[in-house]
Design an enzyme around this catalytic site. Structure first.
Site, PDB file in Angstrom:
ATOM      1  CE1 TYR A  36      -4.258   1.740   1.026  1.00 47.60           C
ATOM      2  CE2 TYR A  36      -2.596   3.370   1.548  1.00 47.60           C
ATOM      3  CZ  TYR A  36      -3.906   3.039   1.287  1.00 47.60           C
ATOM      4  OH  TYR A  36      -4.872   4.020   1.303  1.00 47.60           O
TER       5      TYR A  36
ATOM      6  CE1 TYR B  78       4.431   2.691   1.791  1.00 46.74           C
ATOM      7  CE2 TYR B  78       6.118   4.306   2.365  1.00 46.74           C
ATOM      8  CZ  TYR B  78       5.702   3.214   1.631  1.00 46.74           C
ATOM      9  OH  TYR B  78       6.569   2.636   0.726  1.00 46.74           O
TER      10      TYR B  78
ATOM     11  CE  LYS C 113       6.970  -1.128   2.601  1.00 48.43           C
ATOM     12  NZ  LYS C 113       6.682  -2.108   1.509  1.00 48.43           N
TER      13      LYS C 113
HETATM   14  N1  LIG Z   1       7.296   4.081  -4.973  1.00 48.37           N
HETATM   15  C1  LIG Z   1       8.224   4.559  -4.143  1.00 48.37           C
HETATM   16  O1  LIG Z   1       8.647   5.720  -4.250  1.00 48.37           O
HETATM   17  C2  LIG Z   1       8.798   3.680  -3.066  1.00 48.37           C
HETATM   18  C3  LIG Z   1       9.730   4.231  -2.166  1.00 48.37           C
HETATM   19  C4  LIG Z   1      10.266   3.396  -1.162  1.00 48.37           C
HETATM   20  C5  LIG Z   1       9.882   2.075  -1.077  1.00 48.37           C
HETATM   21  N2  LIG Z   1       8.974   1.581  -1.966  1.00 48.37           N
HETATM   22  C6  LIG Z   1       8.570   0.176  -1.832  1.00 48.37           C
HETATM   23  O2  LIG Z   1       8.921  -0.483  -3.036  1.00 48.37           O
HETATM   24  C7  LIG Z   1       7.977  -1.549  -3.279  1.00 48.37           C
HETATM   25  C8  LIG Z   1       7.468  -1.445  -4.697  1.00 48.37           C
HETATM   26  O3  LIG Z   1       6.807  -0.191  -4.842  1.00 48.37           O
HETATM   27  P1  LIG Z   1       6.133   0.252  -6.222  1.00 48.37           P
HETATM   28  O4  LIG Z   1       6.450   1.696  -6.395  1.00 48.37           O
HETATM   29  O5  LIG Z   1       6.471  -0.731  -7.297  1.00 48.37           O
HETATM   30  O6  LIG Z   1       4.599   0.122  -5.824  1.00 48.37           O
HETATM   31  P2  LIG Z   1       3.303   0.418  -6.723  1.00 48.37           P
HETATM   32  O7  LIG Z   1       3.709   0.825  -8.088  1.00 48.37           O
HETATM   33  O8  LIG Z   1       2.426   1.319  -5.925  1.00 48.37           O
HETATM   34  O9  LIG Z   1       2.623  -1.012  -6.815  1.00 48.37           O
HETATM   35  C9  LIG Z   1       2.006  -1.615  -5.701  1.00 48.37           C
HETATM   36  C10 LIG Z   1       1.746  -3.061  -6.002  1.00 48.37           C
HETATM   37  O10 LIG Z   1       1.017  -3.584  -4.892  1.00 48.37           O
HETATM   38  C11 LIG Z   1       0.067  -4.480  -5.405  1.00 48.37           C
HETATM   39  N3  LIG Z   1      -1.108  -4.630  -4.529  1.00 48.37           N
HETATM   40  C12 LIG Z   1      -1.843  -3.634  -4.006  1.00 48.37           C
HETATM   41  N4  LIG Z   1      -2.840  -4.181  -3.270  1.00 48.37           N
HETATM   42  C13 LIG Z   1      -2.701  -5.532  -3.352  1.00 48.37           C
HETATM   43  C14 LIG Z   1      -3.390  -6.642  -2.785  1.00 48.37           C
HETATM   44  N5  LIG Z   1      -4.415  -6.475  -1.960  1.00 48.37           N
HETATM   45  N6  LIG Z   1      -2.971  -7.896  -3.093  1.00 48.37           N
HETATM   46  C15 LIG Z   1      -1.921  -8.073  -3.906  1.00 48.37           C
HETATM   47  N7  LIG Z   1      -1.209  -7.060  -4.452  1.00 48.37           N
HETATM   48  C16 LIG Z   1      -1.595  -5.816  -4.168  1.00 48.37           C
HETATM   49  C17 LIG Z   1      -0.343  -3.914  -6.715  1.00 48.37           C
HETATM   50  O11 LIG Z   1      -0.819  -5.050  -7.385  1.00 48.37           O
HETATM   51  P3  LIG Z   1      -1.866  -5.097  -8.622  1.00 48.37           P
HETATM   52  O12 LIG Z   1      -0.983  -5.480  -9.715  1.00 48.37           O
HETATM   53  O13 LIG Z   1      -2.870  -6.113  -8.301  1.00 48.37           O
HETATM   54  O14 LIG Z   1      -2.443  -3.701  -8.717  1.00 48.37           O
HETATM   55  C18 LIG Z   1       0.957  -3.343  -7.256  1.00 48.37           C
HETATM   56  O15 LIG Z   1       1.648  -4.325  -8.004  1.00 48.37           O
HETATM   57  C19 LIG Z   1       6.918  -1.422  -2.184  1.00 48.37           C
HETATM   58  O16 LIG Z   1       7.216  -2.323  -1.155  1.00 48.37           O
HETATM   59  C20 LIG Z   1       7.087  -0.007  -1.666  1.00 48.37           C
HETATM   60  O17 LIG Z   1       6.678   0.114  -0.323  1.00 48.37           O
HETATM   61  C21 LIG Z   1       8.430   2.343  -2.957  1.00 48.37           C
END
Ligand SMILES: NC(=O)c1ccc[n+]([C@@H]2O[C@H](COP(=O)([O-])OP(=O)(O)OC[C@H]3O[C@@H](n4cnc5c(N)ncnc54)[C@H](OP(=O)(O)O)[C@@H]3O)[C@@H](O)[C@H]2O)c1
Length: 293
Positions: free
Chosen positions: A60, A124, A128
């Site tokens: 999330y 958030y 995490k």
């Molecule tokens: N984005 C950032 O700037 C950032 C920074 C620091 C750390 N992170 C971490 O990096 C990781 C990847 O982030 P991201 O940017 O790739 O995230 P994202 O683009 O927001 O994608 C989130 C993913 O979570 C999945 N998801 C949401 N609800 C779900 C559920 N109920 N069951 C199964 N899957 C679900 C979505 O799946 P669907 O395919 O089904 O929609 C999507 O693939 C995460 O752990 C995040 O906390 C991200």
């Protein structure tokens, strides 16, 4: 090796699906393919697919929405992670989980080490942090947690694409200059996840692109490269502002640069590239993808 990626439409999941490897078969599962709220259901999916490793790219990630949607944030960022760790332990399958710089407070003033005290400022980050704790309590022997920051990709929603959109529709922009971190292109993060599995990485580590930036620096670089590549047909004034001038529901760390030394030492073959070089690569790929349309 058969690797299950939890997440399908997200930035990291998509980048993992694009990494071609002769050594691995990668299967991405979206929210309709796996019910993360039940450990028995997670276990069944791992068994049915004969998973030999699991990467959790789901989360999330809506930082501001999490402040009011606390239950959903904890459900995916903490309880689902516990279920994944338990299922991986039962099947004796290595588990890679991605976490965030937002577990830190942001007042340290020098890069955060993996074992520095955590002190999240919002829901958030706190959810995490709970996810991390469940893994270290449940399955430390075959799990690795990789914290990252400011992730972007040509796929999905992120700061780079939002900026390009605003820069082509607005006359000027005001961007925060007193939050400092490290932008990270998701292709490198995806490669870090695969290399971690191949090398049986365990423990908590940090992966970001190298160098540091404020959101203002990042926006200036996006505009400059965007103009050079023809993604933007004009440049607009960009004004630095303070966090206090742009209130948001969630508090964010002022300084969240992550120290990557432990991962550099554990995986010496993994490239660490400066964020400006990575931004140029991502925006060139974005331009190429636009030309194909
Ligand atoms: N984005 C950032 O700037 C950032 C920074 C620091 C750390 N992170 C971490 O990096 C990781 C990847 O982030 P991201 O940017 O790739 O995230 P994202 O683009 O927001 O994608 C989130 C993913 O979570 C999945 N998801 C949401 N609800 C779900 C559920 N109920 N069951 C199964 N899957 C679900 C979505 O799946 P669907 O395919 O089904 O929609 C999507 O693939 C995460 O752990 C995040 O906390 C991200």
């Amino acid at each position: 090796m058969k690797i299950l990626v939890i997440g399908k439409s997200g930035q990291l999941a998509w980048e993992l699906s694009q990494l071609s490897s002769t050594k691995h078969e990668t299967l991405c599962l979206g929210r309709n393919d796996i019910n993360l709220t039940e450990v028995s259901s997670v276990l069944e999916v791992l068994k049915n697919h004969n998973a030999e490793a699991v990467i959790n790219a789901s989360a999330y990630t809506a930082v501001d929405n999490a402040e009011s949607d606390v239950e959903s944030a904890y459900s995916l960022n903490a309880h689902a992670v516990e279920n994944l760790a338990k299922a991986c332990k039962t099947r004796f399958v290595p588990f890679i989980h991605i976490s965030t710089d937002f577990v830190f407070h942001g007042d340290k003033g020098s890069p955060y080490l993996p074992d520095d005290d955590i002190q999240p400022l919002g829901v958030y980050g706190a959810s995490k942090a709970d996810g991390e704790q469940f893994i270290t309590q449940t399955y430390p022997e075959h799990s690795a947690i990789i914290r990252t920051s400011w992730v972007y990709s040509i796929h999905g929603n992120n700061f780079v694409k939002t900026m390009l959109n605003l820069m082509s529709t607005k006359e000027e922009l005001s961007i925060i200059s007193d939050q400092i971190g490290s932008p990270t292109y998701a292709t490198g993060l995806a490669q870090a996840c695969l290399t971690s599995i191949e090398n049986k990485l365990t423990g908590i580590h940090h992966y970001t692109d190298t160098g540091v930036a404020s959101w203002f620096d990042f926006a200036i670089a996006i505009q400059s490269i965007g103009f050079e590549l023809g993604l933007l047909d004009k440049k607009i004034p960009i004004k630095p502002i303070l966090t206090s001038q742009y209130p948001t529901p969630a508090k964010r760390p002022h300084y969240s640069v992550l120290d990557k030394t432990s991962l550099m030492e554990a995986l010496p073959q993994l490239p660490f590239i400066h964020w400006q070089t990575q931004l140029q690569l991502m925006m060139t790929a974005l331009k190429a993808a636009q030309l194909k349309l």
